[in-house]
Structures are given as C-alpha cells and as structure tokens.
Design a protein around this motif. Structure first.
Motif, PDB file in Angstrom:
ATOM      1  N   UNK A   1      91.876 117.940 -65.904  1.00 54.53           N
ATOM      2  CA  UNK A   1      93.284 118.277 -66.120  1.00 54.53           C
ATOM      3  C   UNK A   1      93.475 119.723 -66.531  1.00 54.53           C
ATOM      4  N   UNK A   2      92.615 120.221 -67.415  1.00 47.39           N
ATOM      5  CA  UNK A   2      92.688 121.628 -67.831  1.00 47.39           C
ATOM      6  C   UNK A   2      92.420 122.545 -66.645  1.00 47.39           C
ATOM      7  N   UNK A   3      91.397 122.226 -65.873  1.00 47.25           N
ATOM      8  CA  UNK A   3      91.003 123.079 -64.765  1.00 47.25           C
ATOM      9  C   UNK A   3      92.111 123.175 -63.721  1.00 47.25           C
ATOM     10  N   UNK A   4      92.847 122.102 -63.503  1.00 40.63           N
ATOM     11  CA  UNK A   4      93.915 122.120 -62.504  1.00 40.63           C
ATOM     12  C   UNK A   4      95.020 123.123 -62.851  1.00 40.63           C
ATOM     13  N   UNK A   5      95.160 123.457 -64.127  1.00 38.52           N
ATOM     14  CA  UNK A   5      96.193 124.400 -64.544  1.00 38.52           C
ATOM     15  C   UNK A   5      95.769 125.860 -64.489  1.00 38.52           C
TER      16      UNK A   5
ATOM     17  N   UNK B   1      83.561 130.652 -63.911  1.00 40.48           N
ATOM     18  CA  UNK B   1      82.613 130.169 -64.911  1.00 40.48           C
ATOM     19  C   UNK B   1      82.998 128.766 -65.377  1.00 40.48           C
ATOM     20  N   UNK B   2      84.295 128.541 -65.599  1.00 40.88           N
ATOM     21  CA  UNK B   2      84.761 127.233 -66.038  1.00 40.88           C
ATOM     22  C   UNK B   2      84.551 126.182 -64.944  1.00 40.88           C
ATOM     23  N   UNK B   3      84.750 126.586 -63.677  1.00 40.56           N
ATOM     24  CA  UNK B   3      84.526 125.669 -62.568  1.00 40.56           C
ATOM     25  C   UNK B   3      83.054 125.266 -62.494  1.00 40.56           C
ATOM     26  N   UNK B   4      82.156 126.219 -62.683  1.00 40.52           N
ATOM     27  CA  UNK B   4      80.726 125.914 -62.666  1.00 40.52           C
ATOM     28  C   UNK B   4      80.376 124.915 -63.771  1.00 40.52           C
ATOM     29  N   UNK B   5      80.953 125.114 -64.951  1.00 38.05           N
ATOM     30  CA  UNK B   5      80.710 124.202 -66.065  1.00 38.05           C
ATOM     31  C   UNK B   5      81.228 122.804 -65.751  1.00 38.05           C
ATOM     32  N   UNK B   6      82.437 122.727 -65.199  1.00 36.94           N
ATOM     33  CA  UNK B   6      83.034 121.439 -64.848  1.00 36.94           C
ATOM     34  C   UNK B   6      82.195 120.729 -63.787  1.00 36.94           C
ATOM     35  N   UNK B   7      81.752 121.443 -62.765  1.00 44.15           N
ATOM     36  CA  UNK B   7      80.943 120.842 -61.706  1.00 44.15           C
ATOM     37  C   UNK B   7      79.629 120.320 -62.286  1.00 44.15           C
ATOM     38  N   UNK B   8      79.036 121.056 -63.205  1.00 43.89           N
ATOM     39  CA  UNK B   8      77.799 120.597 -63.846  1.00 43.89           C
ATOM     40  C   UNK B   8      78.002 119.290 -64.593  1.00 43.89           C
ATOM     41  N   UNK B   9      79.107 119.178 -65.317  1.00 44.41           N
ATOM     42  CA  UNK B   9      79.397 117.943 -66.045  1.00 44.41           C
ATOM     43  C   UNK B   9      79.674 116.791 -65.091  1.00 44.41           C
TER      44      UNK B   9
END
Length: 103
Positions: free
Chosen positions: A67-71, A77-85
């Motif tokens: 939800x945070x990433x969509x905004x 860097x945040x996308x890489x972290x999200x994909x890792x999770x």
C-alpha cells in the motif's frame, strides 16, 4: 504428554535440524511452541500437518508495504526491498512467483 510439551519437543527437533544444516537462528525471531505451530521469520510451521503458511502479522506487514509503495512516484531502493520481502513470502505462497518473476 500435553500439546505444549509435544510442541516444545518438536521445536527442539526443528532447531536441531536448522543447526545441523547451518542455518543461524536468532531467538528474537522465533515464536512458539504453540501446540504444533512454530513461527520463524514470519513463516508458521505446523509440525502436526506438515504445512507452512505466512503468519497474520507477516501478511499485514506485506499488505502495508504494498500500500505504501503504490503511493510513491519513484523509489528504486524501496521497490528492491519490497520485492525481497515478497520473494521471502513466495517461499511459502508458491503461486506468488508467477506475479513476481517479471519485476
């Protein structure tokens, strides 16, 4: 033997397997035993039914991150972290790989 005692015995066995395989374990990331379910890194291991699933806490965390990433407009860097999770979650939720492989 009580369910909690059985869970403790199963947890000891699981910890011995992790140690033998060389997986480092941090006590603060381990929850249980709760009957036959042990939680490790947000993955619940049901030793009675031999089923893995994500904990409710992990599911809520991932939903919040998506939800945070969509905004955000640009955030490599945040996308890489999200994909890792999400890749970690896909170790349990196998159909998720088909959605992640193109990212």
């Amino acid at each position: 033997i009580s369910p909690v005692a059985a869970g403790a015995t199963q947890l000891d066995g699981l910890l011995a397997v992790f140690e033998e395989l060389g997986f480092p374990l941090a006590a603060e990331k381990l929850e249980g035993p709760s009957h036959s379910i042990v939680t490790f890194l947000g993955i619940e291991v049901d030793t009675a039914t031999l089923v893995l699933h994500l904990s409710q806490k992990k599911i809520l965390e991932l939903k919040g991150l998506v939800g945070e990433w969509l905004g955000w407009k640009s955030c490599w860097k945040e996308l890489q972290s999200l994909v890792g999770k999400l890749q970690h979650a896909c170790k349990v939720v196998k159909p998720g790989w088909s959605f992640l492989r193109d990212i």
